[in-house]
Design a protein around this motif. Structure first.
Motif, mmCIF file in Angstrom:
data_model
loop_
_atom_site.group_PDB
_atom_site.id
_atom_site.type_symbol
_atom_site.label_atom_id
_atom_site.label_comp_id
_atom_site.label_asym_id
_atom_site.label_seq_id
_atom_site.Cartn_x
_atom_site.Cartn_y
_atom_site.Cartn_z
ATOM 1 N N LEU A 82 -15.901 11.869 -10.948
ATOM 2 C CA LEU A 82 -15.719 11.665 -12.294
ATOM 3 C C LEU A 82 -14.675 12.231 -12.887
ATOM 4 O O LEU A 82 -13.917 11.955 -13.957
ATOM 5 N N ASP A 83 -13.999 13.228 -12.196
ATOM 6 C CA ASP A 83 -12.606 13.842 -12.627
ATOM 7 C C ASP A 83 -11.876 12.947 -13.696
ATOM 8 O O ASP A 83 -11.581 11.811 -13.010
ATOM 9 N N PRO A 84 -11.503 13.234 -14.593
ATOM 10 C CA PRO A 84 -11.602 14.713 -15.452
ATOM 11 C C PRO A 84 -12.583 14.686 -16.141
ATOM 12 O O PRO A 84 -12.898 15.610 -16.813
ATOM 13 N N PHE A 85 -13.528 13.947 -15.896
ATOM 14 C CA PHE A 85 -14.814 13.725 -16.833
ATOM 15 C C PHE A 85 -15.971 14.757 -16.111
ATOM 16 O O PHE A 85 -15.726 14.971 -14.759
ATOM 17 N N CYS A 86 -16.786 15.465 -16.980
ATOM 18 C CA CYS A 86 -18.158 15.848 -16.397
ATOM 19 C C CYS A 86 -19.130 15.156 -17.069
ATOM 20 O O CYS A 86 -19.136 14.654 -18.105
ATOM 21 N N TYR A 87 -20.318 14.973 -16.047
ATOM 22 C CA TYR A 87 -21.524 14.356 -16.847
ATOM 23 C C TYR A 87 -22.364 15.826 -17.208
ATOM 24 O O TYR A 87 -22.766 16.606 -16.395
ATOM 25 N N THR A 88 -22.713 15.660 -18.643
ATOM 26 C CA THR A 88 -23.025 16.921 -19.130
ATOM 27 C C THR A 88 -24.602 16.724 -19.552
ATOM 28 O O THR A 88 -24.777 15.868 -20.315
ATOM 29 N N MET A 89 -25.366 17.559 -19.351
ATOM 30 C CA MET A 89 -26.823 17.583 -19.849
ATOM 31 C C MET A 89 -27.118 18.852 -20.744
ATOM 32 O O MET A 89 -27.009 19.737 -20.642
ATOM 33 N N VAL A 90 -27.819 18.496 -22.030
ATOM 34 C CA VAL A 90 -28.340 19.353 -22.780
ATOM 35 C C VAL A 90 -29.653 19.012 -23.208
ATOM 36 O O VAL A 90 -30.019 17.838 -23.547
ATOM 37 N N ARG A 91 -30.515 20.314 -22.965
ATOM 38 C CA ARG A 91 -31.878 19.856 -23.256
ATOM 39 C C ARG A 91 -32.316 19.983 -24.865
ATOM 40 O O ARG A 91 -31.595 20.912 -25.434
ATOM 41 N N GLY A 92 -32.960 19.090 -25.522
ATOM 42 C CA GLY A 92 -33.217 19.124 -26.922
ATOM 43 C C GLY A 92 -33.436 20.636 -27.500
ATOM 44 O O GLY A 92 -32.931 20.998 -28.336
ATOM 45 N N ILE A 93 -34.601 21.334 -26.875
ATOM 46 C CA ILE A 93 -34.878 22.731 -27.244
ATOM 47 C C ILE A 93 -33.777 23.660 -27.173
ATOM 48 O O ILE A 93 -33.612 24.479 -28.008
ATOM 49 N N ASP A 94 -33.037 23.442 -26.289
ATOM 50 C CA ASP A 94 -31.686 24.458 -26.188
ATOM 51 C C ASP A 94 -30.976 24.368 -27.386
ATOM 52 O O ASP A 94 -30.316 25.405 -27.860
ATOM 53 N N PHE A 95 -30.728 22.903 -27.745
ATOM 54 C CA PHE A 95 -29.756 22.570 -28.811
ATOM 55 C C PHE A 95 -30.365 22.987 -30.213
ATOM 56 O O PHE A 95 -29.737 23.813 -30.752
ATOM 57 N N TYR A 96 -31.828 22.867 -30.266
ATOM 58 C CA TYR A 96 -32.247 23.130 -31.750
ATOM 59 C C TYR A 96 -32.266 24.733 -31.890
ATOM 60 O O TYR A 96 -31.912 25.230 -32.866
ATOM 61 N N GLN A 97 -32.703 25.509 -30.675
ATOM 62 C CA GLN A 97 -32.971 27.064 -31.045
ATOM 63 C C GLN A 97 -31.471 27.603 -31.281
ATOM 64 O O GLN A 97 -31.413 28.706 -32.091
#
Ligand code: FAD
Length: 382
Positions: A82-97
């Motif tokens: 993917l360079d220069p991109f990254c595929y990024t994951m955020v869990r909903g609960i981590d974002f809310y908290q």
């Protein structure tokens, strides 16, 4: 009646990221009220997106990133760097908290657990209410789910609908360094269907059965398809489902207005931030929040927002029309797209940031027949 500078309905992706942007700007001392019937203490979704730089608003949020993605289409199985991109994951609960904890440090921010049911717009401010409360605000930002109706609509109304299981296995099955963005090895049967696999470890992954279509399936049908995929493609007979998530994301070219009143603005899904042809919205929402606050600081109103080139709205409408009218060809169309284009070009196209030349090269790589018919139907409304 209590008075606020900003009232935000909905403490999801759009509401929380907008509040965060306000608190990280010159406007940080303004009185802010967030209203949501949910306490945001459950993990109700997993957001993924590609980016070249992690947005500021995610710096303090736990994320997982990958440098490669796998695509499995019709007779084509490839891993993309993917360079220069990254595929990024955020869990909903981590974002809310993380966002709610940051906000708790500000005395000028309040969270109210309630549902907004009535909004009265006046030139001097907005009154936001339910049976039990009534507040006045200078600006009202509204991320309550939009009500979209396909009935008698000249626009295309598809849905991205999915059920995902986080499964735990006893043996090593997954490659933690390699998520699968599309795996079309599932019967298409009159709708675009694919699997999406996000590995958390060698023995745990989110396996999601996703459709782009007009009609939802029964609960049983999603479950049957996931079980069949796990058995046939991953060779799994025994596993434990440790969590599940489901969702329905509107995919429509119906324009969703941003300005709902003198001082009332739609944000998030309600403000049309979902990319119609892909269903991706999270990064678009974060960027939108930054642009809204920029506009408030510069002009004293939130409506001066950047517009993508007009051609992308047409591309979205055509793609939706092709998905609607040729669902059984979508696996071949996506295979052609990924076989003939660098993934970076596809990402820039979906981000609405390609040069016209790159867009034309991408379009030229697709089978023309379905697209010419779709262009004609979009333009003539027939
Ligand atoms: C399961 C799921 C997975 C997704 N995954 C991705 C992904 O991987 N990548 C991506 O780019 N996009 C993804 N999306 C699409 C999009 O990013 C999300 O839907 C995103 O959460 C939209 O943000 P939002 O703020 O508009 O809505 P939400 O985050 O849903 O927030 C809306 C909030 O409004 C509240 N609300 C409802 N009614 C009222 C009311 N009457 N008064 C006040 N508040 C109210 C709700 O409780 C909710 O908290 C996903 C969507 C879903 C559903």
């Amino acid at each position: 009646m209590q008075h606020y500078d900003y009232v935000i309905a909905g403490a999801g992706a759009a509401g929380l990221s907008l509040a965060w942007q306000l608190l990280n700007s010159e406007l940080r001392h303004q009185r802010i009220l967030l209203i949501d019937p949910a306490l945001k203490n459950k993990n109700d979704r997993t957001w993924c997106f590609w980016e070249t730089e992690l947005p500021q608003s995610l710096q303090a949020v736990p994320v997982t990133q990958w440098e490669n993605l796998r695509f499995i289409g019709s007779g084509f199985d490839q891993t993309f760097k993917l360079d220069p991109f990254c595929y990024t994951m955020v869990r909903g609960i981590d974002f809310y908290q993380a966002k709610l904890a940051e906000m708790a440090q500000f005395e000028n921010v309040r969270f109210m657990q309630a549902a907004v049911t009535k909004v009265i717009d006046t030139p001097h401010g907005v009154v936001v209410m339910d049976e039990d409360f009534e507040v006045r605000t200078d600006w009202f930002f509204d991320s309550r789910p939009p009500s979209l109706s396909a009935h008698h609509s000249p626009y295309r109304h598809l849905k991205q609908h999915f059920v995902g299981w986080v499964i735990q296995t006893e043996a090593d099955v997954f490659d933690p360094a390699l998520p699968t963005l599309f795996d079309f090895r599932t019967p298409q049967a009159g709708a675009m269907r694919f699997f999406y696999v996000i590995p958390f470890s060698k023995r745990q992954a989110l396996v999601e059965y996703t459709l782009f279509s007009e009609e939802l399936l029964t609960e049983q049908a999603y479950a049957d398809a996931i079980r069949a995929y796990l058995q046939t493609e991953l060779g799994l007979e025994s596993y434990t489902v440790v969590e599940s998530e489901s969702g329905v994301i509107p995919m429509t070219d119906q324009p969703l207005p941003r300005q709902l009143g003198e001082r009332w603005m739609a944000i998030g899904t309600r403000g049309g931030r979902v990319k119609p042809s892909s269903g991706y919205a999270f990064l678009r929402i974060l960027r939108d929040s930054a642009a809204i606050v920029e506009s408030l600081q510069r002009h004293g109103h939130p409506f001066d927002l950047p517009e993508p080139p007009a051609r992308y709205a047409l591309f979205d409408a055509i793609m939706l029309e092709v998905m609607r009218s040729h669902p059984d060809q979508m696996a071949d169309i996506f295979t052609a797209l990924f076989r003939k284009n660098p993934i970076q070009r596809i990402f820039h196209f979906l981000d609405e940031k390609n040069s016209l030349g790159q867009d034309l090269r991408l379009i030229a790589s697709l089978p023309w027949g379905p697209f010419l018919g779709a262009l004609w139907r979009v333009k003539t409304g027939k």
